[in-house]
Design a protein around this motif. Structure first.
Motif, mmCIF file in Angstrom:
data_model
loop_
_atom_site.group_PDB
_atom_site.id
_atom_site.type_symbol
_atom_site.label_atom_id
_atom_site.label_comp_id
_atom_site.label_asym_id
_atom_site.label_seq_id
_atom_site.Cartn_x
_atom_site.Cartn_y
_atom_site.Cartn_z
ATOM 1 N N THR A 70 8.116 -1.358 -7.438
ATOM 2 C CA THR A 70 8.026 -2.676 -6.830
ATOM 3 C C THR A 70 6.929 -2.643 -5.778
ATOM 4 O OG1 THR A 70 10.365 -3.203 -7.179
ATOM 5 C CG2 THR A 70 9.211 -4.430 -5.472
ATOM 6 N N VAL A 71 6.007 -3.586 -5.857
ATOM 7 C CA VAL A 71 4.978 -3.747 -4.824
ATOM 8 C C VAL A 71 5.047 -5.200 -4.365
ATOM 9 C CG1 VAL A 71 2.554 -3.572 -4.215
ATOM 10 C CG2 VAL A 71 3.523 -2.014 -5.921
ATOM 11 N N GLY A 72 5.507 -5.393 -3.151
ATOM 12 C CA GLY A 72 5.686 -6.761 -2.672
ATOM 13 C C GLY A 72 6.715 -7.501 -3.511
ATOM 14 N N GLU A 73 6.282 -8.592 -4.142
ATOM 15 C CA GLU A 73 7.186 -9.411 -4.949
ATOM 16 C C GLU A 73 7.132 -9.060 -6.434
ATOM 17 O OE1 GLU A 73 9.291 -11.533 -3.540
ATOM 18 O OE2 GLU A 73 8.471 -10.841 -1.628
ATOM 19 N N GLU A 74 6.281 -8.098 -6.818
ATOM 20 C CA GLU A 74 6.108 -7.779 -8.243
ATOM 21 C C GLU A 74 6.823 -6.482 -8.590
ATOM 22 O OE1 GLU A 74 2.532 -7.487 -11.600
ATOM 23 O OE2 GLU A 74 2.038 -7.639 -9.459
ATOM 24 N N SER A 108 -1.367 -3.185 -3.909
ATOM 25 C CA SER A 108 -1.051 -4.116 -4.993
ATOM 26 C C SER A 108 -0.581 -3.355 -6.228
ATOM 27 C CB SER A 108 -2.291 -4.943 -5.355
ATOM 28 O OG SER A 108 -3.302 -4.103 -5.888
ATOM 29 N N GLY A 167 5.176 1.386 3.338
ATOM 30 C CA GLY A 167 4.126 0.372 3.310
ATOM 31 C C GLY A 167 2.786 0.974 3.675
ATOM 32 N N HIS A 178 7.034 -0.467 -2.550
ATOM 33 C CA HIS A 178 5.950 -0.560 -1.570
ATOM 34 C C HIS A 178 6.068 -1.919 -0.891
ATOM 35 C CE1 HIS A 178 2.008 -0.695 0.298
ATOM 36 N NE2 HIS A 178 1.910 0.608 0.087
ATOM 37 N N THR A 179 6.178 -1.905 0.425
ATOM 38 C CA THR A 179 6.435 -3.135 1.170
ATOM 39 C C THR A 179 5.160 -3.921 1.483
ATOM 40 O OG1 THR A 179 6.317 -1.975 3.298
ATOM 41 C CG2 THR A 179 8.481 -2.103 2.216
ATOM 42 N N VAL A 180 4.006 -3.463 0.992
ATOM 43 C CA VAL A 180 2.683 -4.060 1.205
ATOM 44 C C VAL A 180 2.245 -3.882 2.658
ATOM 45 C CG1 VAL A 180 1.209 -6.095 1.021
ATOM 46 C CG2 VAL A 180 3.000 -5.678 -0.686
ATOM 47 N N LYS A 181 3.034 -4.378 3.579
ATOM 48 C CA LYS A 181 2.780 -4.142 4.995
ATOM 49 C C LYS A 181 3.949 -3.333 5.569
ATOM 50 C CE LYS A 181 0.029 -8.317 5.749
ATOM 51 N NZ LYS A 181 -0.119 -9.576 6.544
ATOM 52 N N ARG A 188 10.610 -5.571 6.580
ATOM 53 C CA ARG A 188 10.415 -5.244 5.162
ATOM 54 C C ARG A 188 11.009 -3.878 4.833
ATOM 55 N NH1 ARG A 188 4.533 -7.647 3.211
ATOM 56 N NH2 ARG A 188 4.715 -9.672 4.249
#
Length: 460
Positions: A17-21, A52, A168, A193-196, A201
């Protein structure tokens, strides 16, 4: 094969999972296989390594295709980017395209190709060091080295396919990319991965293992609700920079467990770590991971000698093991400088080791070794103690010429208070001879474009 779990029949519904994907393992294999089908030649492939899913797919696709991959920091300036592409010899590009990039883009194929059998000693990844002097150097990491480094951590961290790893961190460094993503893909655990790297998060990830750097952990403990939400995890890992003792204690107090500290470099992977089931000691980075060996050589180049394991005597840290890189690309001079000729790598770091084998990193030899009054002192441990003082926002410790001591310890501090209070604070925590003889308050510390303090400019 490096990413062994990706070829297993088991299919995790949420492998990455990366962010919402989110992609399952089979979906990742399909997308990465189609990316691999579009690689035009034997590479290397430069990947614009944003936080991403596209980055995860591209890097996975290169590894499955047996084509070297060059993760490119997305904030690279034109000069740095040009150097990375020229030095690596990259033949194609993946991801967002900054101005001036004329490499052909990788266009994924319509059908996935099967993973390719490759030489495990061949370069799988070129990671560029930030470097405090000169242009970044390309560290060549083979598939075998990456696998050995990950397998050592899997053992000491009791890492299993049932774990979920959350972080992140950037996807162009060992910590965020190799440990945080490839470790899970190799073992078969889930990764988020929380992106940030924001506290909320991290708290929402519901992970069993969390990776962070001290800056991230500091933000988390400043948000007690988020910190307490991490209490259900079994492992909180900190690395990439020293973790102040006070922050270590705050993490433990809010989450119910002490963090695991570890040490490594781009060139060596992670060679030292506290164990999941062992002691976790503030300021100490633990024991060699399986397969790794360390030795501490005298700072005065004593031939064939090592320093005593007394927890106090500073030595030059050298490491060896199957997780080490194959050398710097196009840099025989740097290879000669860092290699001992008998398999040991000169890390350039200063450390002490106690009788039980625990290591503490005390600074960089090039900038942090201070010879004062007959003592060899690492400035890093003094900086760590100063950073624990509430009046100190930033600091850098250097050795200045002194007619009596040879060098005197001088602390440059961004903060408030009095110099004597800070001197007394260090003297209360460390040996008397490690106290600063002078404290200089400054508005800011000089830094290079990568954010590293340029100690040679202090006092000039």
């Amino acid at each position: 094969m490096l990413l062994t779990s990706l070829t297993d029949s088991q299919d995790l519904e949420r492998a990455v999972t990366v962010g919402e994907e989110t992609l399952s393992r089979s979906e990742l294999v399909d997308r990465a296989g189609r990316f691999a089908a579009g690689i035009p030649d034997d590479g290397p492939v430069a990947v614009h390594a944003t936080a991403s899913m596209d980055t995860v797919v591209a890097i996975t696709g290169c590894l499955l295709a047996g084509v070297p991959v060059v993760p490119v920091p997305p904030d690279s300036g034109p000069a740095e980017l040009g150097h990375l592409l020229r030095d690596s010899g990259a033949t194609s590009w993946s991801g967002e395209r900054p101005d001036g990039i004329d490499l052909p883009a990788v266009v994924p194929g319509t059908a996935a190709v099967s993973p390719r059998e490759t030489d495990p000693e061949a370069t799988a990844m070129l990671l560029y060091t930030s470097g405090t002097t000169g242009a970044p150097k390309g560290a060549q990491l083979s598939g075998r080295a990456i696998a050995a480094g990950l397998d050592g951590l899997i053992e000491v961290w009791d890492w299993t396919p049932d774990d979920t790893v959350a972080h992140g961190l950037p996807l162009f460094h060992v910590h965020g990319l190799i440990l945080g993503v490839l470790g899970s893909l190799r073992l078969g655990s889930r990764v988020v991965h929380t992106v940030k790297p924001q506290p909320a998060r991290y708290a929402a990830a519901g992970a069993s293992m969390y990776f962070g750097v001290p800056t991230v952990w500091n933000r988390i403990v400043d948000d007690p609700a988020s910190a307490k939400a991490l209490g259900g995890a079994r492992l909180l890992v900190s690395g990439s920079a020293p973790l102040p003792a006070s922050l270590f204690e705050r993490i433990a107090g809010l989450t119910g467990q002490a963090p695991v500290e570890r040490y490594g470099m781009t060139e060596t992977m992670i060679t030292l770590s506290a164990h999941a089931a062992g002691e976790r000691r503030a300021g100490w980075v633990g024991l060699p991971v399986p397969g790794a060996q360390t030795r501490l050589r005298p700072a005065d180049d004593g031939a064939g000698e090592t320093v005593p394991d007394d927890g106090e005597t500073v030595g030059r840290l050298e490491v060896r093991g199957p997780m080490l890189f194959s050398g710097y690309l196009n840099r025989p001079d740097a290879n000669a400088e860092t290699s001992t000729g008998d398999g040991w790598f000169r890390t350039g770091d200063l450390a002490v080791r106690d009788p039980g084998g625990f290591h503490r990193i005390v600074g960089r030899e090039s900038t942090d070794l201070i010879k004062s009054g007959g003592y060899r002192i690492g400035s890093g441990e003094i900086e760590a103690v100063l950073m624990d003082h509430p009046a100190v926002a930033e600091c850098a410790v250097v050795g200045a010429a002194d007619p009596d001591l040879g060098q005197k310890i001088v602390a440059y501090v961004v903060g408030e208070g009095t110099g004597q209070a800070l001197i007394d604070h260090v003297a209360s925590q460390l040996s008397w001879h490690k106290r600063p003889r002078e404290v200089v308050f400054v508005e800011a510390l000089p830094r290079n474009p990568m954010g590293k303090v340029q100690k040679k400019l202090l006092g000039s």
